[in-house]
Design an enzyme around this catalytic site. Sequence first.
Site, PDB file in Angstrom:
ATOM      1  N   CYS A 121      45.322   4.604  -0.346  1.00 42.98           N
ATOM      2  CA  CYS A 121      44.109   5.422  -0.421  1.00 42.98           C
ATOM      3  C   CYS A 121      44.206   6.717   0.388  1.00 42.98           C
ATOM      4  O   CYS A 121      44.209   7.800  -0.179  1.00 42.98           O
ATOM      5  CB  CYS A 121      42.910   4.610   0.059  1.00 42.98           C
ATOM      6  SG  CYS A 121      42.528   3.241  -1.041  1.00 42.98           S
TER       7      CYS A 121
HETATM    8  N1  LIG Z   1      44.413  -1.004  -2.211  1.00 39.76           N
HETATM    9  C1  LIG Z   1      43.245  -0.566  -1.808  1.00 39.76           C
HETATM   10  O1  LIG Z   1      42.853  -0.784  -0.669  1.00 39.76           O
HETATM   11  C2  LIG Z   1      42.335   0.211  -2.759  1.00 39.76           C
HETATM   12  C3  LIG Z   1      41.006   0.379  -2.392  1.00 39.76           C
HETATM   13  C4  LIG Z   1      40.147   1.062  -3.243  1.00 39.76           C
HETATM   14  C5  LIG Z   1      40.636   1.591  -4.439  1.00 39.76           C
HETATM   15  N2  LIG Z   1      41.950   1.436  -4.773  1.00 39.76           N
HETATM   16  C6  LIG Z   1      42.375   2.007  -6.055  1.00 39.76           C
HETATM   17  O2  LIG Z   1      42.461   0.967  -7.023  1.00 39.76           O
HETATM   18  C7  LIG Z   1      43.536   1.234  -7.932  1.00 39.76           C
HETATM   19  C8  LIG Z   1      44.514   0.083  -7.918  1.00 39.76           C
HETATM   20  O3  LIG Z   1      45.080  -0.002  -6.617  1.00 39.76           O
HETATM   21  P1  LIG Z   1      45.754  -1.325  -6.097  1.00 39.76           P
HETATM   22  O4  LIG Z   1      45.835  -1.176  -4.620  1.00 39.76           O
HETATM   23  O5  LIG Z   1      45.093  -2.529  -6.645  1.00 39.76           O
HETATM   24  O6  LIG Z   1      47.210  -1.175  -6.763  1.00 39.76           O
HETATM   25  P2  LIG Z   1      48.328  -2.318  -6.856  1.00 39.76           P
HETATM   26  O7  LIG Z   1      49.616  -1.604  -7.010  1.00 39.76           O
HETATM   27  O8  LIG Z   1      48.145  -3.304  -5.760  1.00 39.76           O
HETATM   28  O9  LIG Z   1      47.971  -3.049  -8.221  1.00 39.76           O
HETATM   29  C9  LIG Z   1      47.990  -2.414  -9.444  1.00 39.76           C
HETATM   30  C10 LIG Z   1      48.541  -3.390 -10.459  1.00 39.76           C
HETATM   31  O10 LIG Z   1      48.426  -2.790 -11.740  1.00 39.76           O
HETATM   32  C11 LIG Z   1      49.579  -3.143 -12.488  1.00 39.76           C
HETATM   33  N3  LIG Z   1      49.694  -2.200 -13.594  1.00 39.76           N
HETATM   34  C12 LIG Z   1      50.299  -0.988 -13.645  1.00 39.76           C
HETATM   35  N4  LIG Z   1      50.109  -0.441 -14.867  1.00 39.76           N
HETATM   36  C13 LIG Z   1      49.387  -1.316 -15.587  1.00 39.76           C
HETATM   37  C14 LIG Z   1      48.861  -1.306 -16.899  1.00 39.76           C
HETATM   38  N5  LIG Z   1      49.044  -0.261 -17.709  1.00 39.76           N
HETATM   39  N6  LIG Z   1      48.160  -2.363 -17.330  1.00 39.76           N
HETATM   40  C15 LIG Z   1      47.956  -3.422 -16.506  1.00 39.76           C
HETATM   41  N7  LIG Z   1      48.432  -3.481 -15.239  1.00 39.76           N
HETATM   42  C16 LIG Z   1      49.124  -2.436 -14.796  1.00 39.76           C
HETATM   43  C17 LIG Z   1      50.697  -3.123 -11.489  1.00 39.76           C
HETATM   44  O11 LIG Z   1      51.796  -3.930 -11.924  1.00 39.76           O
HETATM   45  C18 LIG Z   1      50.013  -3.720 -10.252  1.00 39.76           C
HETATM   46  O12 LIG Z   1      50.152  -5.123 -10.178  1.00 39.76           O
HETATM   47  C19 LIG Z   1      44.130   2.556  -7.490  1.00 39.76           C
HETATM   48  O13 LIG Z   1      43.510   3.604  -8.195  1.00 39.76           O
HETATM   49  C20 LIG Z   1      43.731   2.633  -6.032  1.00 39.76           C
HETATM   50  O14 LIG Z   1      43.654   3.965  -5.559  1.00 39.76           O
HETATM   51  C21 LIG Z   1      42.806   0.737  -3.961  1.00 39.76           C
END
Ligand SMILES: NC(=O)c1ccc[n+]([C@@H]2O[C@H](COP(=O)([O-])OP(=O)(O)OC[C@H]3O[C@@H](n4cnc5c(N)ncnc54)[C@H](O)[C@@H]3O)[C@@H](O)[C@H]2O)c1
Length: 434
Positions: free
Chosen positions: A273
């Site tokens: 983030c």
């Molecule tokens: N990690 C945090 O603390 C947090 C907090 C708030 C918002 N976010 C946002 O949430 C979103 C996801 O972040 P995250 O931390 O969960 O990422 P992550 O990498 O932990 O998980 C994302 C998952 O999506 C999968 N993926 C990629 N392309 C895909 C597709 N086309 N279809 C299905 N699955 C797919 C990946 O294999 C992965 O397992 C991002 O935009 C991030 O900025 C993250």
Amino acid sequence: MTDLADALAARLDQRQARVVVMGQGHVGLPVAMRSSAVGFAVVGFDTDAERVAALRAGTSYITDVVDDELAGALEQGYWPTNDPADLEAFDVAVITVPTPLREGMPDLSHVEQAAGLVADVLRPGALVVLESTTYPGTTNELVRPVLERTGLLVGRDFFLGYSPERIDPGNPSWGLVNTPKVVSGVDEPSLRCVEVFYGALVDKVVPVGTPAEAELVKLLENTFRHVNIALVNELAMYASELGIDIWSAIDAASTKPFGYLRFTPGPGVGGHCLPIDPSFLSWRVKRSLGRTFRFVELANDVNEHMPDYVVTRIMTMLNGDGLAARNSRILVLGLSYKAGTSDWRESPSLAVVERLIALGANVRAWEPHLPPVGLPQLPVPVVPCTVDEIAAADLVVVLVEHPELPLDDIAEHARLVLDTRGCLRDRAFRGGLL
Ligand SMILES: NC(=O)c1ccc[n+]([C@@H]2O[C@H](COP(=O)([O-])OP(=O)(O)OC[C@H]3O[C@@H](n4cnc5c(N)ncnc54)[C@H](O)[C@@H]3O)[C@@H](O)[C@H]2O)c1
């Protein structure tokens, strides 16, 4: 449209809905677990076959989801999959896929791809919600056209909204359920469906006027933190040179009951983030208005410099003992980006380690939170934080305040310590704070 919204709201109220969560990562897996716990039929879709296999075997790779919770969901029928055919007949699709920056530009290819898979099985009366963090405008300008390519129209056939995720990995007090959830819809019926869906998952929903507002909420929150961390980081560097204890000053300032929020210095910012989200905002401002978002640029500059500053402090401390960084044995404590998590993305610890290796130091590292799946290639041996390891190091650097840190042993046995997190402040030790 009202009929379709009524029908979906009724299915959601009765927990008769089928929910698919696109992306089973730090955001998506907790949403899937919660959706299953409240009684929805849940499909957890991820393109990563290794992750899907781990989930099916009952192994969670996310700190905030314990294996027992996953086992309970699997028993309830939660289905992890990488087969798009399993997305058929969904009522609600939540998109939680990565949104990285590539050379300073938002890369929304994962969102587009996930929205495309959802579009392939979109039916009248279904709801799609984007949760990925992104620049204001994405839901309407990017996701909506992908879904409407099907011939179905939002406002007539299906519902669409945006809801930012606010999880704070490793936070024992605030989680998905008790953190108020900001929700939005592209129109009134969409907002209603989004509210009913998240109302089933969390204690409190906070509706806002448009998806762009909700998208901005997330970026505002993270830019606020990014800028304030940069402020204390810059102050910490000056205070050190001025011989003033920044940590005591922060403690004292934090006693003010209004108008001040506590932020502490550290070796830089990490995770998915803080180092990334503010740049979505500055990119959007630059692209749409042609202006520079100066606060973001300045905060990036300060925070990105912190690993260099930490290494300079290490070199200066070693120099005081008549040592060069080259061939010095350095024990690095903490590699993940923050305490209590196995999330290593953008971790400033890795930047510090790389710089020390480049200087020829003999670096060893301790990290109690190794991810069970997708362990990054490490350029250093990972060792236990024993008294022998501590005592054998020319310098010990604390980079992450993991609760497992053996603080007494470090204070007692380390020859020299740089504590970048202020964990050792209550103890006598040889060395210094950031
Ligand atoms: N990690 C945090 O603390 C947090 C907090 C708030 C918002 N976010 C946002 O949430 C979103 C996801 O972040 P995250 O931390 O969960 O990422 P992550 O990498 O932990 O998980 C994302 C998952 O999506 C999968 N993926 C990629 N392309 C895909 C597709 N086309 N279809 C299905 N699955 C797919 C990946 O294999 C992965 O397992 C991002 O935009 C991030 O900025 C993250």
